[in-house]
Structures are given as structure tokens and as C-alpha cells.
Design a protein around this motif. Structure first.
Motif, PDB file in Angstrom:
ATOM      1  N   VAL A 210       0.837  -1.199   0.000  1.00 36.69           N
ATOM      2  CA  VAL A 210       0.000   0.000   0.000  1.00 36.69           C
ATOM      3  C   VAL A 210       0.874   1.253   0.000  1.00 36.69           C
ATOM      4  O   VAL A 210       0.564   2.246  -0.664  1.00 36.69           O
ATOM      5  CB  VAL A 210      -0.948  -0.015   1.213  1.00 36.69           C
ATOM      6  N   THR A 211       1.970   1.217   0.748  1.00 31.70           N
ATOM      7  CA  THR A 211       2.888   2.357   0.771  1.00 31.70           C
ATOM      8  C   THR A 211       3.422   2.661  -0.617  1.00 31.70           C
ATOM      9  O   THR A 211       3.500   3.822  -1.036  1.00 31.70           O
ATOM     10  CB  THR A 211       4.043   2.079   1.740  1.00 31.70           C
ATOM     11  N   ALA A 212       3.808   1.613  -1.346  1.00 33.33           N
ATOM     12  CA  ALA A 212       4.318   1.806  -2.707  1.00 33.33           C
ATOM     13  C   ALA A 212       3.248   2.402  -3.613  1.00 33.33           C
ATOM     14  O   ALA A 212       3.542   3.269  -4.450  1.00 33.33           O
ATOM     15  CB  ALA A 212       4.826   0.482  -3.265  1.00 33.33           C
ATOM     16  N   LYS A 213       2.003   1.952  -3.446  1.00 36.61           N
ATOM     17  CA  LYS A 213       0.923   2.483  -4.273  1.00 36.61           C
ATOM     18  C   LYS A 213       0.679   3.961  -3.971  1.00 36.61           C
ATOM     19  O   LYS A 213       0.535   4.781  -4.889  1.00 36.61           O
ATOM     20  CB  LYS A 213      -0.359   1.690  -4.051  1.00 36.61           C
ATOM     21  N   ILE A 214       0.620   4.323  -2.690  1.00 34.86           N
ATOM     22  CA  ILE A 214       0.390   5.721  -2.317  1.00 34.86           C
ATOM     23  C   ILE A 214       1.513   6.596  -2.850  1.00 34.86           C
ATOM     24  O   ILE A 214       1.274   7.675  -3.417  1.00 34.86           O
ATOM     25  CB  ILE A 214       0.264   5.847  -0.788  1.00 34.86           C
ATOM     26  N   SER A 215       2.749   6.145  -2.682  1.00 30.54           N
ATOM     27  CA  SER A 215       3.903   6.916  -3.174  1.00 30.54           C
ATOM     28  C   SER A 215       3.830   7.102  -4.678  1.00 30.54           C
ATOM     29  O   SER A 215       4.082   8.199  -5.200  1.00 30.54           O
ATOM     30  CB  SER A 215       5.197   6.200  -2.784  1.00 30.54           C
ATOM     31  N   ARG A 216       3.446   6.058  -5.392  1.00 29.94           N
ATOM     32  CA  ARG A 216       3.358   6.141  -6.846  1.00 29.94           C
ATOM     33  C   ARG A 216       2.274   7.130  -7.282  1.00 29.94           C
ATOM     34  O   ARG A 216       2.482   7.934  -8.203  1.00 29.94           O
ATOM     35  CB  ARG A 216       3.072   4.753  -7.405  1.00 29.94           C
ATOM     36  N   HIS A 217       1.139   7.104  -6.619  1.00 26.44           N
ATOM     37  CA  HIS A 217       0.050   8.010  -6.975  1.00 26.44           C
ATOM     38  C   HIS A 217       0.419   9.469  -6.696  1.00 26.44           C
ATOM     39  O   HIS A 217       0.113  10.360  -7.495  1.00 26.44           O
ATOM     40  CB  HIS A 217      -1.210   7.643  -6.196  1.00 26.44           C
ATOM     41  N   LEU A 218       1.071   9.712  -5.575  1.00 29.17           N
ATOM     42  CA  LEU A 218       1.453  11.081  -5.245  1.00 29.17           C
ATOM     43  C   LEU A 218       2.562  11.588  -6.154  1.00 29.17           C
ATOM     44  O   LEU A 218       2.614  12.785  -6.475  1.00 29.17           O
ATOM     45  CB  LEU A 218       1.886  11.158  -3.779  1.00 29.17           C
ATOM     46  N   GLU A 219       3.451  10.709  -6.582  1.00 31.29           N
ATOM     47  CA  GLU A 219       4.470  11.106  -7.540  1.00 31.29           C
ATOM     48  C   GLU A 219       3.844  11.521  -8.867  1.00 31.29           C
ATOM     49  O   GLU A 219       4.306  12.458  -9.524  1.00 31.29           O
ATOM     50  CB  GLU A 219       5.452   9.958  -7.761  1.00 31.29           C
ATOM     51  N   ARG A 220       2.801  10.818  -9.281  1.00 28.92           N
ATOM     52  CA  ARG A 220       2.112  11.192 -10.515  1.00 28.92           C
ATOM     53  C   ARG A 220       1.517  12.590 -10.412  1.00 28.92           C
ATOM     54  O   ARG A 220       1.573  13.373 -11.363  1.00 28.92           O
ATOM     55  CB  ARG A 220       1.019  10.175 -10.818  1.00 28.92           C
ATOM     56  N   PHE A 221       0.936  12.888  -9.240  1.00 26.44           N
ATOM     57  CA  PHE A 221       0.362  14.218  -9.083  1.00 26.44           C
ATOM     58  C   PHE A 221       1.465  15.276  -9.085  1.00 26.44           C
ATOM     59  O   PHE A 221       1.311  16.340  -9.690  1.00 26.44           O
ATOM     60  CB  PHE A 221      -0.432  14.299  -7.783  1.00 26.44           C
ATOM     61  N   GLY A 222       2.581  15.007  -8.418  1.00 27.57           N
ATOM     62  CA  GLY A 222       3.685  15.965  -8.407  1.00 27.57           C
ATOM     63  C   GLY A 222       4.220  16.229  -9.800  1.00 27.57           C
ATOM     64  O   GLY A 222       4.510  17.386 -10.158  1.00 27.57           O
ATOM     65  N   ALA A 223       4.348  15.177 -10.597  1.00 23.06           N
ATOM     66  CA  ALA A 223       4.817  15.357 -11.973  1.00 23.06           C
ATOM     67  C   ALA A 223       3.806  16.155 -12.793  1.00 23.06           C
ATOM     68  O   ALA A 223       4.185  16.966 -13.656  1.00 23.06           O
ATOM     69  CB  ALA A 223       5.069  13.994 -12.614  1.00 23.06           C
ATOM     70  N   TRP A 224       2.515  15.923 -12.539  1.00 20.45           N
ATOM     71  CA  TRP A 224       1.473  16.680 -13.255  1.00 20.45           C
ATOM     72  C   TRP A 224       1.549  18.161 -12.925  1.00 20.45           C
ATOM     73  O   TRP A 224       1.460  19.016 -13.821  1.00 20.45           O
ATOM     74  CB  TRP A 224       0.112  16.110 -12.887  1.00 20.45           C
ATOM     75  N   ILE A 225       1.711  18.503 -11.650  1.00 18.77           N
ATOM     76  CA  ILE A 225       1.792  19.906 -11.238  1.00 18.77           C
ATOM     77  C   ILE A 225       3.028  20.567 -11.816  1.00 18.77           C
ATOM     78  O   ILE A 225       2.972  21.680 -12.366  1.00 18.77           O
ATOM     79  CB  ILE A 225       1.780  20.004  -9.695  1.00 18.77           C
ATOM     80  N   THR A 226       4.176  19.903 -11.721  1.00 21.93           N
ATOM     81  CA  THR A 226       5.413  20.481 -12.236  1.00 21.93           C
ATOM     82  C   THR A 226       5.344  20.667 -13.750  1.00 21.93           C
ATOM     83  O   THR A 226       5.777  21.690 -14.292  1.00 21.93           O
ATOM     84  CB  THR A 226       6.604  19.585 -11.869  1.00 21.93           C
ATOM     85  N   GLY A 227       4.796  19.677 -14.452  1.00 17.74           N
ATOM     86  CA  GLY A 227       4.702  19.794 -15.897  1.00 17.74           C
ATOM     87  C   GLY A 227       3.714  20.847 -16.348  1.00 17.74           C
ATOM     88  O   GLY A 227       3.903  21.476 -17.401  1.00 17.74           O
TER      89      GLY A 227
END
Length: 325
Positions: A59-76
Motif C-alpha cells: 500500500v505504501t508503494a501504491k500511495i507513493s506512486r500516486h502522489l508522484e504522478r500528481f507531483g509530476a502533473w503539477i510540475t509539468g
């Protein structure tokens, strides 16, 4: 009196992260400036303080992956990762992006993401901002939690799963021959005038269960909750002859009560069961009121012999295996 050995002293108890009941109770580390306006920094500290060691590794890996996607979306999209600039508009745009192009097809082209998966991303993002809102100074998120005003995607209505007409016919074919599957096949049982079945087997009861499920649509709990006095008529000979038989006072969800009428297959199957199998099991239960009883030879059965909902699962599953074989 000798002084105690320092090495043998009990170390102070450390808080167990698994016992943390809320993401809000963990304080910020001293090295983190509360005014730090960086989404990746806050995300990493949220994962470190409220997720890692509290949730499972998967679950930790899934949460981290989802939040990384959002961070990349905001930065891009914005060209920077400032937390204070995240508004409900960006959350909504990210949600819509995931729904239309959040996945990758086999040819690596953008593909839609399932609504349930999109909502899972939003739930993890909402948990992050709930934690940040509890720790951040008021000036950092001036408009509060940006995820609170973003609604999840509506989920499609579940598709009904039912057997096709051909499957119903083949299942009934197996049920009509169910006694042969439970007969003892050893050398000493071959050629017997009356084939014997295994001690725990109740093929006539199982046939009645299947025909009741097919013909009435009863739920498992409704089926195992039936009593003999709810069957009208309850005498095997009359049940075989009448054209109308019913189950009265069937208790359903919400304390509802209804009458269920039985088709010919269900009437005949119940009559065979009541005539040949149930009397022996009922006698072992001192006259149980239940309509359908487990085998008297089963030591772990209920005192009144009543079947459980799990027993229905096992019976239906076994008939399914016989059908597929």
C-alpha cells in the motif's frame, strides 16, 4: 547496595507507528520549515511520518506512486512545484486527465483509467492534503484543502452476472444425476442392489438447494433461515401432487417478509429430500425446525443441524466443479 548495571536497564519505550490512529498526531521534524512551499518536500515527509511503517509495503508503494504522478502533473503544468499554488482547478484537471489518458496502452499510447482507479488516486491525494492542512501554517494554503471541493468520478452500475440458458440446462443435468457423483466406488460396493453414498453426502438436499436458488432467487441467508413449517404443504406426497406450493414468511433484508412460490422442479426435489434424507438428520437434532439440515454424521454442525451460509457456498462450489469436470 550495588548500583544497577546501566546496560541492563530497560530502554524507554518507543511509540509504535502501527498504533498511530490518525495522520494528524505526528509532529513535523525540526529540520522541516513549516513555511517551506514545496510539494515534493511535504509529500516526502507525509510518507515518512504517516505512511511508511504504518501501512503495508504494498500500500505504501501504491500511495507513493500516486502522489508522484500528481507531483509530476503539477510540475509539468505550472513549471514549478509550489504547494501554495495548488487549487481545486488543478485537482479537477488531474482527475480528468487520469480518466482520459492516465494509463498506457500496449503500444505505449495514452489510454483511459478506470473510474475506480481514478478515485483511488484522489483518495490518496486527499489524505496527503488533510495531513498538510493540519501541519502547515495558515498562509501556506490560504483557501484550505484543495481536494475538498473535487468530487470523485461516478462509478458505473455493476453488471448483473447470471448463467446463460444453456448453462442453466447443463447445471440442471448435473444436479439430476448428482447421486452418482457421491456413490461409493470401492470393490466391495460394486454390484450392490442399492448403491451407497458417502456418509456426509446429501445429494437430494443439494439438488433441492439448487432448484430453490434457480426457481426462487432466495439469498443464502434466506435459504438457510427457512423452517419446515414455512413450506405449504410440507408432506412429501402432497408436495409431489399439488400444482402450487409456497414458502410463507420468508424473511429478507430490512425485516421484510414475503411469500415465495415453488416451481415443479423445486417441489419434486424438496419432496424427495423430505422423504428420504431429512428424517434421519432431524432425528439426530431432536426434531430441528430448520427445513434444510446438515448431515448428522458431521460432528461440527450446529446443535439444531441448520446449515450456514458458508455451507451453501461449499455446496454450490462443489456442484460447479462437477459441472466443469
Amino acid at each position: 547496595m550495588p548500583s544497577p548495571n546501566p546496560s541492563s536497564a530497560t530502554p524507554p519505550a518507543r511509540p509504535d507507528r502501527a498504533e498511530i490512529t490518525s495522520r494528524k498526531v505526528v509532529g513535523l521534524p525540526e529540520r522541516l520549515d513549516p513555511a517551506d512551499d514545496s510539494l515534493p518536500v511535504w509529500t516526502e515527509h507525509y510518507l515518512d511520518l504517516a505512511v511508511r511503517g504504518v501501512r503495508s509495503a504494498e500500500v505504501t508503494a501504491k500511495i507513493s506512486r500516486h502522489l508522484e504522478r500528481f507531483g509530476a502533473w503539477i510540475t509539468g503544468g505550472l513549471g514549478h512545484d509550489r504547494l501554495s499554488t495548488v487549487t481545486p482547478r488543478e485537482i479537477t484537471a488531474w482527475r480528468d486527465h487520469l480518466a482520459t489518458a492516465g494509463n498506457r496502452g500496449r503500444d505505449k499510447s495514452p489510454a483511459p483509467m478506470a473510474p475506480a482507479t481514478v478515485n483511488n488516486h484522489l483518495a490518496h491525494l486527499s489524505a496527503l492534503f488533510t495531513w498538510i492542512t493540519a501541519h502547515a501554517p495558515e498562509g501556506l494554503l490560504r483557501n484550505g484543502d484543495p481536494t475538498k471541493k473535487v468530487a470523485p468520478l461516478p462509478l458505473p452500475a455493476p453488471q448483473p452476472r447470471a448463467l446463460a440458458a444453456a448453462q442453466v440446462r447443463t447445471v440442471k443435468n448435473v444436479v439430476d444425476r448428482i447421486e452418482t457423483f457421491h456413490e461409493l466406488k470401492g470393490p466391495r460396493h460394486r454390484g450392490a442392489a442399492t448403491p451407497r453414498v458417502h456418509a456426509h453426502a446429501r445429494p437430494l438436499r443439494d439438488r433441492a438447494i439448487i432448484y430453490l436458488l434457480f426457481g426462487t432467487g432466495l439469498r443464502r441467508a434466506e435459504l438457510v433461515g427457512l423452517n419446515l413449517d414455512q413450506l405449504k404443504p410440507a408432506e412429501p406426497e402432497r408436495l409431489r401432487k399439488v400444482k402450487k406450493a409456497r414458502l410463507v414468511g420468508v424473511r429478507g433484508k430490512g425485516r421484510t417478509s414475503r411469500t415465495v412460490f415453488l416451481g415443479r422442479d423445486a417441489r419434486q426435489a424438496l419432496a424427495d429430500y423430505l422423504d428420504q434424507e431429512r428424517p434421519g438428520d432431524a432425528a439426530a437434532s431432536t426434531g430441528s425446525a430448520a427445513l434444510l439440515l446438515s448431515a448428522a454424521s458431521i460432528a461440527a454442525r450446529h446443535p439444531d443441524g441448520r446449515l450456514s451460509a458458508r455451507s451453501i457456498n461449499a455446496i454450490v462450489g462443489e456442484i460447479g466443479r462437477l459441472h466443469d469436470a
